[in-house]
Design a protein around this motif. Structure first.
Motif, PDB file in Angstrom:
ATOM      1  N   ARG B  76       0.859  -1.210  -0.075  1.00  0.00           N
ATOM      2  CA  ARG B  76      -0.078  -0.006  -0.030  1.00  0.00           C
ATOM      3  C   ARG B  76       0.781   1.344  -0.127  1.00  0.00           C
ATOM      4  O   ARG B  76       0.806   2.188  -0.973  1.00  0.00           O
ATOM      5  CB  ARG B  76      -0.795  -0.038   1.212  1.00  0.00           C
ATOM      6  CG  ARG B  76      -1.817   1.194   1.577  1.00  0.00           C
ATOM      7  CD  ARG B  76      -2.480   1.068   2.606  1.00  0.00           C
ATOM      8  NE  ARG B  76      -3.204  -0.185   3.021  1.00  0.00           N
ATOM      9  CZ  ARG B  76      -4.609  -0.450   2.832  1.00  0.00           C
ATOM     10  NH1 ARG B  76      -5.071   0.355   2.082  1.00  0.00           N
ATOM     11  NH2 ARG B  76      -4.704  -1.564   2.887  1.00  0.00           N
ATOM     12  N   LYS B  77       1.674   1.294   0.974  1.00  0.00           N
ATOM     13  CA  LYS B  77       2.566   2.252   0.846  1.00  0.00           C
ATOM     14  C   LYS B  77       3.407   2.615  -0.214  1.00  0.00           C
ATOM     15  O   LYS B  77       3.696   3.740  -0.770  1.00  0.00           O
ATOM     16  CB  LYS B  77       3.453   2.091   2.186  1.00  0.00           C
ATOM     17  CG  LYS B  77       3.892   3.664   2.923  1.00  0.00           C
ATOM     18  CD  LYS B  77       4.489   3.435   4.154  1.00  0.00           C
ATOM     19  CE  LYS B  77       5.395   4.514   4.786  1.00  0.00           C
ATOM     20  NZ  LYS B  77       6.262   4.341   5.676  1.00  0.00           N
ATOM     21  N   ALA B  80       1.322   3.940  -3.142  1.00  0.00           N
ATOM     22  CA  ALA B  80       1.245   5.316  -3.094  1.00  0.00           C
ATOM     23  C   ALA B  80       2.220   6.105  -3.465  1.00  0.00           C
ATOM     24  O   ALA B  80       2.163   7.020  -4.425  1.00  0.00           O
ATOM     25  CB  ALA B  80       0.640   5.788  -1.571  1.00  0.00           C
ATOM     26  N   ALA B  81       3.563   5.706  -3.133  1.00  0.00           N
ATOM     27  CA  ALA B  81       4.759   6.429  -3.435  1.00  0.00           C
ATOM     28  C   ALA B  81       5.029   6.394  -4.879  1.00  0.00           C
ATOM     29  O   ALA B  81       5.438   7.420  -5.499  1.00  0.00           O
ATOM     30  CB  ALA B  81       5.934   5.944  -2.605  1.00  0.00           C
ATOM     31  N   ARG B  83       2.693   5.858  -7.384  1.00  0.00           N
ATOM     32  CA  ARG B  83       1.415   6.621  -7.841  1.00  0.00           C
ATOM     33  C   ARG B  83       2.035   8.280  -7.743  1.00  0.00           C
ATOM     34  O   ARG B  83       2.026   8.852  -8.734  1.00  0.00           O
ATOM     35  CB  ARG B  83       0.283   6.489  -7.235  1.00  0.00           C
ATOM     36  CG  ARG B  83      -0.384   5.231  -7.753  1.00  0.00           C
ATOM     37  CD  ARG B  83      -1.997   5.331  -7.147  1.00  0.00           C
ATOM     38  NE  ARG B  83      -2.003   5.541  -5.725  1.00  0.00           N
ATOM     39  CZ  ARG B  83      -2.056   4.470  -4.980  1.00  0.00           C
ATOM     40  NH1 ARG B  83      -2.067   3.313  -5.288  1.00  0.00           N
ATOM     41  NH2 ARG B  83      -2.494   4.792  -3.612  1.00  0.00           N
ATOM     42  N   GLY B  84       2.480   8.525  -6.685  1.00  0.00           N
ATOM     43  CA  GLY B  84       2.853  10.111  -6.306  1.00  0.00           C
ATOM     44  C   GLY B  84       4.237  10.560  -7.317  1.00  0.00           C
ATOM     45  O   GLY B  84       3.927  11.853  -7.675  1.00  0.00           O
ATOM     46  N   MET B 112       1.574  17.981  -0.612  1.00  0.00           N
ATOM     47  CA  MET B 112       1.118  16.917   0.234  1.00  0.00           C
ATOM     48  C   MET B 112       1.816  15.460  -0.341  1.00  0.00           C
ATOM     49  O   MET B 112       1.830  14.361   0.492  1.00  0.00           O
ATOM     50  CB  MET B 112      -0.388  16.585   0.047  1.00  0.00           C
ATOM     51  CG  MET B 112      -1.216  17.807   0.636  1.00  0.00           C
ATOM     52  SD  MET B 112      -0.597  18.517   2.199  1.00  0.00           S
ATOM     53  CE  MET B 112      -1.838  17.502   3.319  1.00  0.00           C
ATOM     54  N   VAL B 113       2.175  15.334  -1.135  1.00  0.00           N
ATOM     55  CA  VAL B 113       2.870  13.986  -1.844  1.00  0.00           C
ATOM     56  C   VAL B 113       4.403  14.088  -2.144  1.00  0.00           C
ATOM     57  O   VAL B 113       4.888  13.261  -1.545  1.00  0.00           O
ATOM     58  CB  VAL B 113       1.976  13.684  -3.171  1.00  0.00           C
ATOM     59  CG1 VAL B 113       2.671  12.460  -3.753  1.00  0.00           C
ATOM     60  CG2 VAL B 113       0.674  13.645  -3.182  1.00  0.00           C
TER      61      VAL B 113
END
Lengths: 412, 236
Positions: B76-77, B80-81, B83-84, B112-113
């Motif tokens: 998950r983490k 997210a990284a 995608r960012g 925020m990212v």
């Protein structure tokens, strides 16, 4: 972090009615708790002040065993000069004691030449007594508050029963330590307000008069009453004194002194404890209110913003940040509610003080309730509410941070 | 090196006892800086495919590589990284954050990212707003701009982090045809200006006139593949 707070704040303002309602609920809870704590605290302090400052003092020291026989006020359990010297040394090395008053207590018979009744006599040094129990002069209903040799302060219940007036001659008869009986004539110097409880029959005379009635050649003290500088540190002071006296033992090797605070001496301490217990439960109720209100709002917020959560997660916002966002919303709700609650409580306290609400306690009438918001109490309540409101947001925030973006984006 | 490489990816959804195969052994590659569209009717698997490429979902089987990274099994983490740092998203419903202004919406991924410093952030946001023609609307909130404008903001938000790949799921579905063409033209123009690869899905064949590569999907399979210019990708 500031940006996160800004977004959280805007999210709260987005549903302004709901936010206002929840913050109001928290505010009302905080107000209620603070006003209750300050009012009950004021009542408790007033009562404690009345009890300690009228007669009891903050701490009393007796010879060990005296308290067990206090109803008979035994003269054979008085503190003799040697013991008194040790006690005075210990008192001198105990910081925080501002006044010391020695008392000779004995049971006696009070006669107005027509009838006789029993009385409990306190032989005191007037100046020392009024520094240790400063409300004593205030208890004088009739006559001079200055206690002089040859005069007797008679409790008003006895004075009324025996139709005694200031200036009337009376006789005090007492049994001495050796069993002989002695009597002496006094003049009624003042009629004093009777205190609630067993002290209702306590009269006062000068300690030198007491020695004379009891034919006491060397000074023997029944009770030493102390006043401390800082009442909130009463127990520490008492502990220090106990430690300083711990080495003093009688011939059998048992501790010589018995140090007790007002809590050990007055039944009102149980009432004071009840007030503390009630305050604790009121705080628990506040926690429940905040927990339910904030959790409800945050669950709703997460449910309504599932797609938004999916969007920010898809963009790459890490789960920790999403968690923080919702936690901050809960935190801000707590801060707003608490802030408003403190303001309201301040106003309510001001109104109560301005209203001059008076009440009677036992024989004391017209006591004015003066609640005061203590900074310590405000800080404790604020910390509890803010912590609980943040904790209440934890479950919804965690749920939001664990959402699969693909499911969240699909949510309708 | 290809930007996207998929090999026999399948995706099966389970609802109770029922299993639905959304994608069936799909393989293709997409080259950098290309402008690609997946076309097909509803239920053909377009959104599923974009979700897999976008690291929003995981394939049931097969391999999926984006920008040289095997993304199928990222946690998950890390997802997210990824995608960012590598992806930009444009959604059918625009999905702008309603409590943020146009400027703040574009700024969001940088702040925020990616934690870009303030001055650099401001420069990039203003440049991007200028590129999509939204500078004069920057202080407005999403509720106060039109659908076409919202999608322009979404394009700016997707591009502001300079990702190599922009994914757009039915970006014109909620727009009238004239605005839809404008948005597609804008995306095309952005590809030319910023060099990012655009991959989008649509059910409307009319709007793909400027697309260089079209993959046609039916029932979870790629049926046809057309390369309309030299910059297009290769078929499976």
């Amino acid at each position: 972090m500031l940006k996160l707070m800004k977004i959280a704040l805007r999210n709260l303002l987005r549903y302004h009615r709901r936010t206002l309602l929840t913050a109001s609920l928290i505010a009302i809870g905080v107000t209620f708790v603070l006003v209750f704590i300050s009012a009950s605290g004021a009542f408790k302090n007033l009562m404690i002040g009345q009890i300690t400052d009228s007669m009891l003092g903050h701490i009393q020291v007796h010879r060990r065993g005296y308290m067990a026989s206090i109803d008979s006020l035994p003269l054979n359990l008085n503190l003799e000069p040697g013991a008194m010297n040790k006690l005075e040394e210990a008192l001198a090395s105990t910081p925080g004691i501002t006044a010391v008053s020695q008392r000779i207590k004995f049971p006696g018979m009070l006669s107005n030449f027509m009838e006789t009744t029993n009385i409990r006599i306190n032989g005191v040094y007037p100046e020392r007594e009024t520094t240790a129990v400063p409300l004593l002069p205030g208890r004088v209903k009739k006559g001079s508050p200055q206690l002089r040799e040859g005069e007797l302060f008679v409790p008003e219940l006895l004075a009324a029963g025996m139709k005694l007036k200031v200036g009337d001659p009376v006789v005090i008869i007492a049994t001495n330590r050796d069993g002989s009986v002695n009597g002496r004539q006094f003049k009624v110097g003042a009629v004093i307000e009777s205190v609630t409880g067993p002290g209702g029959r306590d009269g006062y005379m000068h300690i030198e008069d007491a020695r004379e009635v009891l034919r006491m050649e060397t000074l023997e003290i029944s009770e030493v009453t102390l006043r401390v500088q800082n009442f909130s540190k009463l127990n520490e002071t008492a502990e220090q004194l106990r430690a300083n006296l711990s080495g003093e033992t009688d011939k059998q090797g048992r501790p010589l002194f018995d140090v007790r605070t007002w809590e050990d001496l007055s039944p009102f301490s149980n009432v004071a404890r009840m007030i503390d217990v009630m305050s604790f439960f009121i705080r628990l109720m506040l926690i429940a209110i905040v927990l339910v209100a904030v959790m409800n709002v945050m669950i709703m917020a997460v449910f309504e913003r599932i797609r938004e959560i999916g969007t920010i997660a898809a963009i790459g916002t890490k789960p920790g940040r999403i968690l923080s966002l919702f936690l901050i919303e809960g935190l801000l709700l707590g801060i707003f509610g608490t802030g408003a609650g403190i303001l309201l409580a301040g106003m309510a306290t001001f109104v109560i003080n301005a209203a001059n609400i008076s009440f009677n306690f036992g024989r004391q009438v017209g006591l004015v309730l003066s609640p005061r918001l203590e900074p310590g109490q405000i800080l404790i309540v604020a910390a509890i509410v803010i912590l609980v409101s943040t904790a209440a947001a934890l479950q919804p925030a965690f749920r939001a941070s664990r959402m699969e973006p693909v499911d969240a984006l699909r949510h309708v | 090196m290809s930007l996207i490489v998929t090999q026999d990816i399948c995706k099966t959804y389970r609802t109770g006892e029922v299993a639905v195969e959304a994608l069936k052994s799909v393989s293709f590659t997409i080259e950098p800086k290309s402008f690609v569209s997946f076309v097909g009717p509803s239920g053909s698997g377009k959104t599923t495919l974009l979700n897999l490429i976008g690291c929003l979902d995981r394939p049931t089987s097969g391999t999926l590589e984006v920008a040289g990274i095997h993304i199928s099994r990222l946690n998950r983490k890390k997802a997210a990284a990824f995608r960012g740092s590598h992806l930009g998203f444009i959604f059918q419903d625009f999905n702008l954050i309603p409590v943020l202004s146009v400027y703040e919406n574009v700024e969001y991924p940088l702040l925020m990212v990616q934690n870009i410093p303030g001055s650099e952030r401001r420069k990039r946001v203003l440049h991007m707003l200028d590129a999509v023609g939204m500078t004069d609307q920057k202080d407005k909130y999403p509720d106060h701009i039109s659908g076409g404008q919202k999608q322009r903001v979404a394009v700016a938000r997707a591009l502001v982090t300079k990702p190599p790949l922009i994914l757009a799921d039915e970006p014109t579905a909620n727009l009238d045809s004239q605005t839809a063409f404008k948005v597609i033209d804008l995306m095309h123009h952005m590809r030319d200006e910023f060099g990012a690869t655009f991959v989008f899905s649509t059910h409307d064949r009319k709007i793909v006139r400027s697309v260089e590569t079209i993959y046609s999907l039916t029932d979870g399979r790629i049926n046809t593949h057309a390369s309309l210019s030299s910059q297009g990708g290769n078929d499976a």
